[in-house]
Design a protein around this motif. Structure first.
Motif, PDB file in Angstrom:
ATOM      1  N   LEU A  18       0.836  -1.211   0.000  1.00 40.66           N
ATOM      2  CA  LEU A  18       0.000   0.000   0.000  1.00 40.66           C
ATOM      3  C   LEU A  18       0.862   1.249   0.000  1.00 40.66           C
ATOM      4  O   LEU A  18       0.521   2.262  -0.656  1.00 40.66           O
ATOM      5  CB  LEU A  18      -0.927  -0.009   1.216  1.00 40.66           C
ATOM      6  N   LEU A  19       1.997   1.216   0.716  1.00 39.89           N
ATOM      7  CA  LEU A  19       2.875   2.388   0.773  1.00 39.89           C
ATOM      8  C   LEU A  19       3.475   2.677  -0.599  1.00 39.89           C
ATOM      9  O   LEU A  19       3.509   3.844  -1.053  1.00 39.89           O
ATOM     10  CB  LEU A  19       3.986   2.143   1.793  1.00 39.89           C
ATOM     11  N   VAL A  20       3.941   1.624  -1.313  1.00 35.13           N
ATOM     12  CA  VAL A  20       4.501   1.821  -2.657  1.00 35.13           C
ATOM     13  C   VAL A  20       3.419   2.331  -3.618  1.00 35.13           C
ATOM     14  O   VAL A  20       3.643   3.246  -4.412  1.00 35.13           O
ATOM     15  CB  VAL A  20       5.113   0.496  -3.169  1.00 35.13           C
ATOM     16  N   GLY A  21       2.234   1.741  -3.539  1.00 38.78           N
ATOM     17  CA  GLY A  21       1.133   2.189  -4.383  1.00 38.78           C
ATOM     18  C   GLY A  21       0.756   3.630  -4.114  1.00 38.78           C
ATOM     19  O   GLY A  21       0.462   4.394  -5.051  1.00 38.78           O
ATOM     20  N   PHE A  22       0.764   4.035  -2.839  1.00 39.38           N
ATOM     21  CA  PHE A  22       0.427   5.416  -2.487  1.00 39.38           C
ATOM     22  C   PHE A  22       1.447   6.394  -3.056  1.00 39.38           C
ATOM     23  O   PHE A  22       1.102   7.466  -3.590  1.00 39.38           O
ATOM     24  CB  PHE A  22       0.350   5.527  -0.972  1.00 39.38           C
ATOM     25  N   ILE A  23       2.745   6.033  -2.966  1.00 40.43           N
ATOM     26  CA  ILE A  23       3.800   6.917  -3.494  1.00 40.43           C
ATOM     27  C   ILE A  23       3.681   7.053  -5.011  1.00 40.43           C
ATOM     28  O   ILE A  23       3.796   8.161  -5.582  1.00 40.43           O
ATOM     29  CB  ILE A  23       5.188   6.381  -3.084  1.00 40.43           C
ATOM     30  N   ASP A  30       0.925  14.197  -9.634  1.00 42.25           N
ATOM     31  CA  ASP A  30       1.772  15.377  -9.785  1.00 42.25           C
ATOM     32  C   ASP A  30       2.208  15.582 -11.222  1.00 42.25           C
ATOM     33  O   ASP A  30       2.896  16.552 -11.542  1.00 42.25           O
ATOM     34  CB  ASP A  30       2.998  15.213  -8.870  1.00 42.25           C
ATOM     35  N   GLY A  31       1.800  14.686 -12.109  1.00 40.22           N
ATOM     36  CA  GLY A  31       2.108  14.847 -13.529  1.00 40.22           C
ATOM     37  C   GLY A  31       3.184  13.934 -14.044  1.00 40.22           C
ATOM     38  O   GLY A  31       3.463  13.933 -15.261  1.00 40.22           O
ATOM     39  N   PHE A  32       3.820  13.185 -13.174  1.00 35.50           N
ATOM     40  CA  PHE A  32       4.861  12.257 -13.631  1.00 35.50           C
ATOM     41  C   PHE A  32       4.181  10.945 -14.015  1.00 35.50           C
ATOM     42  O   PHE A  32       3.808  10.155 -13.148  1.00 35.50           O
ATOM     43  CB  PHE A  32       5.886  12.041 -12.517  1.00 35.50           C
ATOM     44  N   THR A  37       8.837   3.662 -15.768  1.00 32.71           N
ATOM     45  CA  THR A  37       9.504   3.987 -14.498  1.00 32.71           C
ATOM     46  C   THR A  37       8.680   3.519 -13.307  1.00 32.71           C
ATOM     47  O   THR A  37       9.211   3.009 -12.315  1.00 32.71           O
ATOM     48  CB  THR A  37       9.739   5.501 -14.388  1.00 32.71           C
ATOM     49  N   ALA A  38       7.343   3.688 -13.438  1.00 35.22           N
ATOM     50  CA  ALA A  38       6.471   3.256 -12.339  1.00 35.22           C
ATOM     51  C   ALA A  38       6.549   1.744 -12.143  1.00 35.22           C
ATOM     52  O   ALA A  38       6.649   1.246 -11.014  1.00 35.22           O
ATOM     53  CB  ALA A  38       5.033   3.687 -12.624  1.00 35.22           C
ATOM     54  N   ILE A  44      11.259  -3.099  -8.268  1.00 36.98           N
ATOM     55  CA  ILE A  44      12.396  -2.935  -7.357  1.00 36.98           C
ATOM     56  C   ILE A  44      11.914  -3.005  -5.904  1.00 36.98           C
ATOM     57  O   ILE A  44      12.547  -3.628  -5.039  1.00 36.98           O
ATOM     58  CB  ILE A  44      13.113  -1.601  -7.628  1.00 36.98           C
ATOM     59  N   SER A  45      10.772  -2.386  -5.636  1.00 35.38           N
ATOM     60  CA  SER A  45      10.221  -2.422  -4.271  1.00 35.38           C
ATOM     61  C   SER A  45       9.884  -3.843  -3.851  1.00 35.38           C
ATOM     62  O   SER A  45      10.146  -4.261  -2.724  1.00 35.38           O
ATOM     63  CB  SER A  45       8.978  -1.535  -4.189  1.00 35.38           C
TER      64      SER A  45
END
Length: 335
Positions: A18-23, A30-32, A37-38, A44-45
């Motif tokens: 959930l933390l990785v998904g939230f980030i 924010d537009g990225f 990359t996602a 990697i996480s």
């Protein structure tokens, strides 16, 4: 084993995902919006999370293995397999619980063994008065009531002792502290044992101020006084001796003393007379000792907050004292 590990860390794994998904969602808003990359970041996480869990599983492998195995004995709990701070502390706590368990079990076994030994001795000794009464009843002459009363008194004293010993296990439930007259309790026990005094030709001399009041349990204290009186008479083999029962007050502490003119206690036996089943040299002389009278008196005094003191010289008698501390409000102003 792996299933147990995953169940233990399920909440942690869900939280990390959930933390990785939230980030990633924050970066997307924010537009990225670079998908490659996602995905790369998410993989990697996952790899880092899997690496962490793998190392943690390897560190706790032997700990889990021991938890899931059948212990061969209780000492298995003392083995140390943990490496992390949590498992080490858990094992230390388990060891403390095991030692506490050992202490409680040993105390239970010791109490049961003491009770069984006492019952066996008591049953053996109660056979003597029963046999005497049986012989008296078989005699063709007129029944000797005095002898029957003496044997009945011995039976009653033995029953009182075994009942009090049994009640020690529930002492707190059976205890009732109240203000009691010291002279009144002593007088009651002297009257109750008057036939014993008459038969042994030992005469009590009571010197206790009637104003002396002590905070104690009346029933248990009468039992202690009765034990001290019967012990004093039992070990006074010569006739026409006196038993001095007195009390004094000093700085708010009342001391009740029972002094006999009996055979006394050998110095080698004195430190052990309050041990359970210790009869000593005098017990072998009388042949009636169970070794429980002074033990029970000491136990009851300890639980009531009183002190039991014994002084003696061989051939010159014994003095047993019960100290009642902090009684200045109950002595009528006497010091």
């Amino acid at each position: 084993m792996l299933r147990l590990f995953l169940r233990e860390h399920a909440a942690f794994i869900v939280f990390q995902l959930l933390l990785v998904g939230f980030i990633l969602m924050l970066y997307w808003l924010d537009g990225f919006r670079n998908t490659d990359t996602a995905v790369y970041s998410f993989i990697i996480s996952l790899l880092l999370l899997a690496s962490f869990l793998g190392v943690r599983f390897a560190m706790r492998y032997r700990y889990y293995e021991r938890l899931l195995s059948d212990p061969p004995n209780m000492e298995h709990a003392l083995q140390r397999e943990g490496r992390s701070a949590e498992t080490v502390q858990t094992e230390l706590y388990t060891q403390k619980l095991y030692r506490l368990y050992q202490y409680e079990v040993q105390s239970l076994y010791a109490g049961q063994a003491r009770h069984l030994q006492f019952i066996n001795q008591w049953v053996h000794q109660m056979k003597t008065p029963l046999s005497v009464m049986h012989l008296l009843l078989q005699e063709p002459e007129e029944l000797d009531k005095a002898s029957i009363r003496e044997e009945v008194d011995r039976l009653r004293a033995g029953l009182d002792t075994v009942l009090m010993n049994a009640r020690l296990d529930t002492f707190e439930q059976d205890m009732q502290i109240e203000q009691a007259s010291l002279r009144g309790m002593v007088s009651e026990m002297v009257t109750e044992n008057k036939r014993l005094f008459i038969s042994r030709r030992v005469y009590p001399d009571i010197d206790i101020d009637e104003r002396f009041q002590v905070a104690t349990d009346r029933k248990w204290m009468k039992f202690i006084i009765g034990q001290l009186l019967t012990n004093a008479v039992k070990y006074t083999f010569e006739e026409n001796k006196k038993l001095y029962i007195g009390a004094s007050c000093s700085e708010g502490t009342i001391t009740l003393s029972v002094r006999d003119e009996g055979i006394g206690i050998p110095p080698s036996d004195l430190p052990r007379v309050t041990k359970a089943f210790f009869t000593g040299e005098n017990g072998r002389l009388s042949g009636e000792s169970t070794g429980m009278g002074l033990y029970l008196a000491q136990e009851v005094c300890n639980r009531l907050g009183h002190e039991l003191e014994i002084t003696s010289s061989k051939g010159q008698g014994t003095t047993v004292s019960i100290v009642f501390p902090y009684q200045e409000q109950n002595v009528g102003g006497s010091t």
